[in-house]
Each structure stands twice: as structure tokens, then as C-alpha cells.
Design an enzyme around this catalytic site. Structure first.
Site, mmCIF file in Angstrom:
data_model
loop_
_atom_site.group_PDB
_atom_site.id
_atom_site.type_symbol
_atom_site.label_atom_id
_atom_site.label_comp_id
_atom_site.label_asym_id
_atom_site.label_seq_id
_atom_site.Cartn_x
_atom_site.Cartn_y
_atom_site.Cartn_z
ATOM 1 N N ARG A 59 101.616 -5.600 -24.912
ATOM 2 C CA ARG A 59 101.489 -5.247 -23.424
ATOM 3 C C ARG A 59 102.495 -5.993 -22.660
ATOM 4 O O ARG A 59 103.254 -5.870 -21.904
ATOM 5 C CB ARG A 59 100.253 -5.153 -22.756
ATOM 6 C CG ARG A 59 99.313 -4.180 -23.764
ATOM 7 C CD ARG A 59 99.234 -2.651 -22.961
ATOM 8 N NE ARG A 59 98.109 -2.036 -23.574
ATOM 9 C CZ ARG A 59 97.140 -1.907 -23.037
ATOM 10 N NH1 ARG A 59 96.659 -2.186 -21.968
ATOM 11 N NH2 ARG A 59 96.185 -0.876 -23.708
ATOM 12 N N ASP B 232 90.859 2.641 -8.031
ATOM 13 C CA ASP B 232 91.166 1.952 -9.353
ATOM 14 C C ASP B 232 91.990 0.463 -8.875
ATOM 15 O O ASP B 232 92.486 0.414 -7.918
ATOM 16 C CB ASP B 232 91.855 2.677 -10.199
ATOM 17 C CG ASP B 232 91.743 2.244 -11.793
ATOM 18 O OD1 ASP B 232 91.260 3.030 -12.353
ATOM 19 O OD2 ASP B 232 92.338 1.210 -12.059
HETATM 20 C C1 LIG Z 1 88.826 3.892 -19.616
HETATM 21 S S1 LIG Z 1 89.261 3.963 -17.885
HETATM 22 C C2 LIG Z 1 87.972 5.087 -17.582
HETATM 23 C C3 LIG Z 1 88.389 6.103 -16.541
HETATM 24 C C4 LIG Z 1 87.422 7.396 -16.254
HETATM 25 N N1 LIG Z 1 86.493 6.543 -15.281
HETATM 26 C C5 LIG Z 1 86.770 8.000 -17.301
HETATM 27 O O1 LIG Z 1 85.661 7.486 -17.580
HETATM 28 O O2 LIG Z 1 87.510 8.571 -17.703
HETATM 29 C C6 LIG Z 1 88.821 2.483 -17.024
HETATM 30 C C7 LIG Z 1 89.588 2.068 -15.618
HETATM 31 O O3 LIG Z 1 88.954 1.152 -15.103
HETATM 32 C C8 LIG Z 1 89.873 0.362 -14.272
HETATM 33 N N2 LIG Z 1 89.348 -0.871 -13.929
HETATM 34 C C9 LIG Z 1 89.326 -1.894 -14.895
HETATM 35 N N3 LIG Z 1 89.044 -3.028 -14.094
HETATM 36 C C10 LIG Z 1 88.722 -2.807 -13.039
HETATM 37 C C11 LIG Z 1 88.477 -3.513 -11.619
HETATM 38 N N4 LIG Z 1 87.865 -4.565 -11.592
HETATM 39 N N5 LIG Z 1 88.387 -2.623 -10.483
HETATM 40 C C12 LIG Z 1 88.537 -1.332 -10.466
HETATM 41 N N6 LIG Z 1 88.949 -0.624 -11.579
HETATM 42 C C13 LIG Z 1 89.027 -1.293 -12.617
HETATM 43 C C14 LIG Z 1 91.254 0.594 -15.118
HETATM 44 O O4 LIG Z 1 92.283 0.252 -14.516
HETATM 45 C C15 LIG Z 1 91.108 1.819 -15.727
HETATM 46 O O5 LIG Z 1 91.730 2.806 -15.220
#
Ligand SMILES: C[S@@+](CC[C@H](N)C(=O)[O-])C[C@H]1O[C@@H](n2cnc3c(N)ncnc32)[C@H](O)[C@@H]1O
Length: 280
Positions: free
Chosen positions: A41, A143
């Protein structure tokens, strides 16, 4: 990948440095198994910036504040889909029908919205529950990753992303692209109008969210955080919920032990454990 095949020199110390920086910025705890993922990445960032080593990249980060967002965007995992863990949307529809709010809209926070499939699924559920394209519902979708939020706000997806959806939903809520947009679909404007997209880092000490929320979706993001961070965030989120509000977690995230905060009422669906005097 063997060391000698790599375009950039990458030592275990580089991985540990990335891991530390990412944890400090986002709360995301990377396991040892993510060493190769981090390389591939960030190698893209090094190439884009014309840098020739990870050491040079760390100096660049120190010097240019705007690179931090690119750093975080590059390292988040954004896997999602429409109506993922579909039983949650059935519970939500029942909740919306049972608790139609009379003064003011129903407020939902989708706190790790990724590329938008989750908040749009919430919006579709609300429209169906209220049998209206203009339900009394407000959705905040946030997000940490600004790249995914851009995709979410556009609401344009490859047709294959809605493969599993019923024909009725496809017809009612999506427009098929033509010409250069062939093979793509766009969500109806009414869906987008229900949602306010904004960047929120869950690690920030303050969130721009008013208390009195009816529903929080916080799915498949807590797994990236360590236990103390999870506990702390849950505590803060529960404070934002109404007494009869619902907290939805991801399939592998369990808070059954946090009995002082939440009570399990369905498959990874929780209610605040104690009615709070400060809560509506
Ligand atoms: C695996 S995805 C889950 C998406 C959705 N909630 C689902 O269950 O399908 C995790 C998301 O969490 C976000 N994320 C990670 N760390 C975060 C933080 N500190 N604050 C806000 N979002 C965060 C990532 O950018 C990513 O888009």
C-alpha cells in the site's frame, strides 16, 4: 515477497514505525501479518511522490501535513457491501416502525461508512419502513478515510455491487448508467438527500454529533482497535444514544461483557444498559 524482489528497501523497523504512526493517528492496530500489506500500500505512495525509500517517506510525512491523510487512506481496510449482515436491516426496519418519532426526525449515525453501501442500505430501509421517498430520517455517514467518503458521496457503483439485491429494490432505488456510464448504477437523489457525509476520526476527543441519536451503526471497525480503545468508544457512543436507541456492531464484535454499558437484544444489536437521566 522476497526482500531482493522489492522495489524499495523495507526493514522490520519500517513496518514497526508505520504501525506506531497509524495507531497514534487512527487507533488501528496492525498485526504482524500485515507487514506485506503495508509495503504494497505504501509503495504506491512512494512511487506517486517520487521517493526512493521508506526513510525518505517518513521525512516527507514530518514535513508535509497533507500526506497524513494519504497515509491513513492508504492503510484502511474498506471492505463493505449493500445490506451486509442483512438481519440488521430487518431489525432496524422493525425499530423504525415501532418508534416513529413525532417531534423531529429519526437520527442515525453510520460511524464507519466506507464507500457508502452501508448508509445507502440504511436509507433504503428507512424509505421502505416509512413507505416514502422522503421519510423523517436523518443519516450522518462518517469515516476517517476521505477517499472512500468521496466515493460514498457520489453514490456511483459498478452494477455487480447490487447483484444480490431484489429486482424491486434495483428498480426503485438505482438508475442505470448509459454511454460512458454503461455497467454502472447511481443511487437515486432522494437516497443521497437523506445522508450527510462527513469525515470523523473516531479517535478524536470530540465528535460533531449531537446526543439523542436513535441508532448507531458501528460495524466492522472496532475489530481494528485494541480492547481499551473499543471500550472507550463504546462508552462515548452509548452516551449519544436515546434510552430506547439501538447500537449495531459487526458480526465478530461482541460487547456482551460490557454489561454496565449495553444489553444484548438481538444478533450483535444492543440497547443502552441503564436509562440515563441525561438521555431523552
Ligand atoms: C471494514 S470497513 C467497514 C465498513 C462498514 N461499516 C461495513 O461493516 O460494511 C471499516 C471502515 O472503518 C474505517 N475506520 C478505520 N479507522 C477509523 C477511525 N479511527 N475513525 C473512523 N473510521 C475508521 C475505515 O476507513 C473503513 O472504511
Amino acid at each position: 515477497m522476497a526482500d531482493e524482489e522489492r522495489e524499495f528497501d523495507y526493514r522490520i523497523g519500517d513496518f514497526q514505525q508505520v504501525r506506531r504512526l497509524l495507531y497514534e493517528r487512527s487507533g488501528i492496530s496492525l498485526s504482524d501479518s500485515k507487514e506485506q500489506m503495508v509495503y504494497s500500500r505504501l509503495a504506491r505512495r512512494l512511487r506517486a511522490l517520487g521517493l526512493n525509500s521508506f526513510t525518505a517517506y517518513f521525512s516527507h510525512l514530518k514535513q508535509y501535513d497533507e500526506e497524513w491523510q494519504e497515509f491513513v487512506n492508504a492503510l484502511t481496510t474498506n471492505l463493505t457491501s449493500f445490506f451486509r449482515e442483512s438481519h440488521h436491516f430487518v431489525s432496524l426496519a422493525e425499530h423504525l416502525k415501532k418508534h416513529p418519532r413525532r417531534n423531529g426526525p429519526v437520527r442515525i449515525w453510520c460511524s464507519a461508512a466506507s464507500t457508502g453501501e452501508e448508509p445507502y442500505s440504511l436509507a433504503i430501509t428507512a424509505m421502505e419502513a416509512f413507505a416514502s421517498l422522503h421519510p423523517p430520517v436523518q443519516i450522518i455517514a462518517s469515516d476517517i478515510d476521505t477517499g472512500v467518503l468521496q466515493t460514498a458521496a457520489q453514490g456511483i457503483y459498478p452494477l455487480s455491487r447490487i447483484d444480490q439485491m431484489s429486482n424491486e429494490r434495483k428498480k426503485r432505488f438505482f438508475l442505470r448508467g448509459k454511454g460512458s456510464q454503461e455497467g454502472m448504477v447511481r443511487v437515486r437523489d432522494e437516497l443521497r438527500e437523506l445522508i450527510e457525509f462527513q469525515q470523523i476520526n473516531l479517535l478524536d476527543p470530540r465528535w460533531p454529533i449531537e446526543p439523542g441519536l436513535d441508532v448507531i451503526f458501528c460495524r466492522n471497525v472496532m475489530i481494528y482497535f485494541d480492547k481499551p480503545t473499543q471500550q472507550h468508544l463504546l462508552e462515548r457512543m452509548v452516551k449519544l444514544l436515546r434510552n430506547d436507541g439501538l447500537f449495531f456492531a459487526g458480526h465478530s464484535e461482541s460487547f456482551v461483557h460490557a454489561t454496565h454499558l449495553v444489553r444484548l437484544i438481538g444478533r450483535t444489536v444492543y440497547r443502552p444498559a441503564n436509562p440515563s437521566s441525561g438521555r431523552p
